[in-house]
Design an enzyme around this catalytic site. Structure first.
Site, mmCIF file in Angstrom:
data_model
loop_
_atom_site.group_PDB
_atom_site.id
_atom_site.type_symbol
_atom_site.label_atom_id
_atom_site.label_comp_id
_atom_site.label_asym_id
_atom_site.label_seq_id
_atom_site.Cartn_x
_atom_site.Cartn_y
_atom_site.Cartn_z
ATOM 1 N N ASP A 1 2.388 -7.003 2.530
ATOM 2 C CA ASP A 1 1.173 -6.152 2.871
ATOM 3 C C ASP A 1 1.787 -4.956 3.691
ATOM 4 O O ASP A 1 1.396 -4.405 4.564
ATOM 5 C CB ASP A 1 0.399 -7.003 3.726
ATOM 6 C CG ASP A 1 -0.874 -6.549 4.015
ATOM 7 O OD1 ASP A 1 -1.288 -5.148 3.219
ATOM 8 O OD2 ASP A 1 -1.835 -6.898 4.776
ATOM 9 N N HIS B 1 0.872 -0.914 0.085
ATOM 10 C CA HIS B 1 -0.125 -0.046 0.006
ATOM 11 C C HIS B 1 0.862 1.166 -0.012
ATOM 12 O O HIS B 1 1.388 1.336 1.022
ATOM 13 C CB HIS B 1 -0.714 -0.118 1.232
ATOM 14 C CG HIS B 1 -2.028 -1.281 1.423
ATOM 15 N ND1 HIS B 1 -3.013 -1.238 1.067
ATOM 16 C CD2 HIS B 1 -1.676 -2.253 1.841
ATOM 17 C CE1 HIS B 1 -3.653 -2.576 1.327
ATOM 18 N NE2 HIS B 1 -2.506 -3.245 1.801
ATOM 19 N N PHE B 2 1.123 2.180 -0.943
ATOM 20 C CA PHE B 2 1.778 3.135 -1.241
ATOM 21 C C PHE B 2 1.124 4.386 -1.083
ATOM 22 O O PHE B 2 1.795 5.454 -1.372
ATOM 23 C CB PHE B 2 2.629 2.898 -2.410
ATOM 24 C CG PHE B 2 3.971 2.161 -2.405
ATOM 25 C CD1 PHE B 2 4.127 1.362 -1.132
ATOM 26 C CD2 PHE B 2 4.619 1.835 -3.505
ATOM 27 C CE1 PHE B 2 5.295 0.605 -1.241
ATOM 28 C CE2 PHE B 2 5.652 0.986 -3.434
ATOM 29 C CZ PHE B 2 6.077 0.249 -2.309
ATOM 30 N N ARG B 3 -0.346 4.539 -0.778
ATOM 31 C CA ARG B 3 -0.932 5.489 -0.175
ATOM 32 C C ARG B 3 -1.274 6.660 -1.306
ATOM 33 O O ARG B 3 -1.701 7.924 -0.758
ATOM 34 C CB ARG B 3 -0.281 6.022 0.954
ATOM 35 C CG ARG B 3 -0.323 4.979 1.892
ATOM 36 C CD ARG B 3 -1.457 4.418 2.447
ATOM 37 N NE ARG B 3 -1.150 3.586 3.919
ATOM 38 C CZ ARG B 3 -1.839 2.530 4.086
ATOM 39 N NH1 ARG B 3 -2.980 2.255 3.308
ATOM 40 N NH2 ARG B 3 -1.634 2.035 5.343
#
Ligand code: DOR
Length: 444
Positions: free
Chosen positions: A305, A64-66
């Protein structure tokens, strides 16, 4: 006349589909061009790899790199910097950004933002929802799409498909392997009152193994009905693993370094809210069951993750604190440490982190060291002892649950399409990340 290459990696131990041995690697135009004894060849750059192991580039299929929207935690540049510092050459990124990645424009925007700004290669998942179900067959075929991701239980963000009808509708329309966060939403809602304020040890009590098992069973049943292939992310419970071993016809399996390394209650007592993940880290029985699944071959891939949140966010009192920890940079060292103590072989590690992702997702020309493939390498020093520290973590979140943990085995180089991107802990090239290509959508 002697052959010439752009780059020769000399004298390393290559670990590959055909075993492990000392070989030179010659790279031309970003691809492996020769494997063997290249002592008579010349190259623009020759790198001495004696004493090092050269693994096919590690592909982390869950991060998850937002970006966009949550860039105070991470962005595509910082997340991918963390990846290459940890020896990771490509990532598949998740759709719970803001706005959500649920349409063509949001996906194209991410691909554009990542191109030559991310340090590693990349693909993005598109979130499946009740509203975009009719479009998913088209969306999953777009350039840069790793497939469809469905949250069956709510986690960070608002993506959710809680019911079987919604799940079935999605599985009916898509053609590629889709990925699932399998926790049963009705059970999570019913048990929410079991959270004890201020006590993260109650996290796996609330989000228990039955919630994971139930969702996974519903998913597999629906996959059989519809003839779909499903990928069960972050398997966290022994019962789930035992169920999945009987359903390998439709289901592929991911587990994570944290579910293999941490255990309750110790992790919650030591790390507090920093140990929170969805699905949760559970006790020693579950951890042993996940290892058994990995050793038996039930597990297909490892995903970190990587789910960064700031320390200020994590410092909120449980259950107000968000679930998620960094992981993309520590996947390789944590797993090499497991290799060094004999829990898995180096070849099995390679199977889980390069050959496995390539096989499941049909990645074009990546995932093994073979002539014609992209010259992606994770270069490791198996003997190096290092202590992991928050200060090393390039993620904007700036922390790791493994702060202070000493490991044996360390990533010392990251090579992506023939370019040395990281060497000995320093960034050695400008960001040149490109989208990963997939066999099922080559024309896109
Ligand atoms: O712990 C988690 N954090 N699990 C998820 O499914 C989402 C992730 C996040 O995005 O923070």
């Amino acid at each position: 006349m002697a052959d010439t290459y752009d780059l020769i990696l000399k004298g390393g131990t290559v670990v590959n589909h055909d075993g492990e041995g000392s070989r030179d690697l010659g790279v031309r135009a970003g691809r492996f061009a020769a494997i063997g004894d290249l002592s008579r060849a010349s190259a623009g750059e020759v790198v001495d790899c004696r004493g090092l192991h050269l693994l096919p580039g590690v592909i982390d299929t869950q991060v998850h790199f937002r970006e966009p929207g949550l860039t105070h935690k991470e962005d595509l540049e910082t997340g991918s910097l963390s990846a290459v510092m940890g020896g990771v050459t490509a990532v598949f990124e998740m759709p719970n950004t803001d706005p959500l990645t649920i349409g063509a424009a949001a996906l194209a925007d991410k691909v554009k933002r990542g191109h030559h700004r991310m340090h590693c290669d990349f693909a993005f998942f598109v979130g499946g929802t009740a509203d975009n179900t009719k479009d998913l067959a088209e969306l999953e075929r777009l350039p840069g799409c790793a497939g469809i991701k469905v949250f069956m239980g709510s986690s960070t963000g608002s993506l959710l498909v809680a019911d079987d009808a919604g799940l079935r509708a999605i599985l009916k329309v898509i053609r590629r392997r889709a990925s699932f966060h399998a926790e049963d939403e009705p059970r999570l809602t019913e048990r929410k009152n079991l959270c004890i304020e201020g006590d993260p040890r109650s996290h796996p009590v609330w989000r228990d193994e039955i919630a994971a098992l139930k969702a996974t069973q519903r998913l597999v049943r629906t996959a059989h009905e519809t003839g779909a292939r499903v990928h069960v992310l972050h398997v966290s419970a022994v019962q789930e693993m035992e169920f999945l071993r009987d359903h390998k016809d439709v289901a592929s399996v991911e587990t994570t370094p944290h579910h293999l390394t941490l255990e309750a209650p110790d992790c919650y007592e030591r790390l507090g809210t920093r140990a929170l993940m969805n699905p949760p880290v559970r006790d020693a029985v579950h951890r042993a069951g996940i290892w058994r699944g990995l050793i038996d071959g039930v597990v297909d891939v490892l995903g970190s993750d990587h789910a960064p949140h700031t320390l200020a966010e994590k410092a909120k009192t449980y259950p107000a604190s968000p679930s998620g920890m960094t992981g993309v940079q520590t996947l390789v060292p944590i797993m090499l440490d497991h290799v060094n103590v004999g829990r898995l072989s180096l070849m099995r590690f390679v199977d889980l982190t390069s050959a496995g992702p390539a096989r499941l997702f049909g990645i074009a020309a990546k995932g093994r060291i073979a002539v014609g493939y992209d010259a992606d390498l994770t270069v490791v020093d198996l003997k190096r002892r290092e202590t992991i520290a928050n200060a090393q973590i390039a993620s904007r979140a700036g922390w790791t649950p493994y702060d202070g943990v000493t490991v044996t085995g360390w990533p010392v180089g990251t090579v992506i399409r023939g370019q040395r991107v990281m060497w000995e802990g320093s960034l050695t090239a400008a960001a040149r990340g490109e989208r990963v290509r997939f066999l099922e959508t080559l024309a896109s």
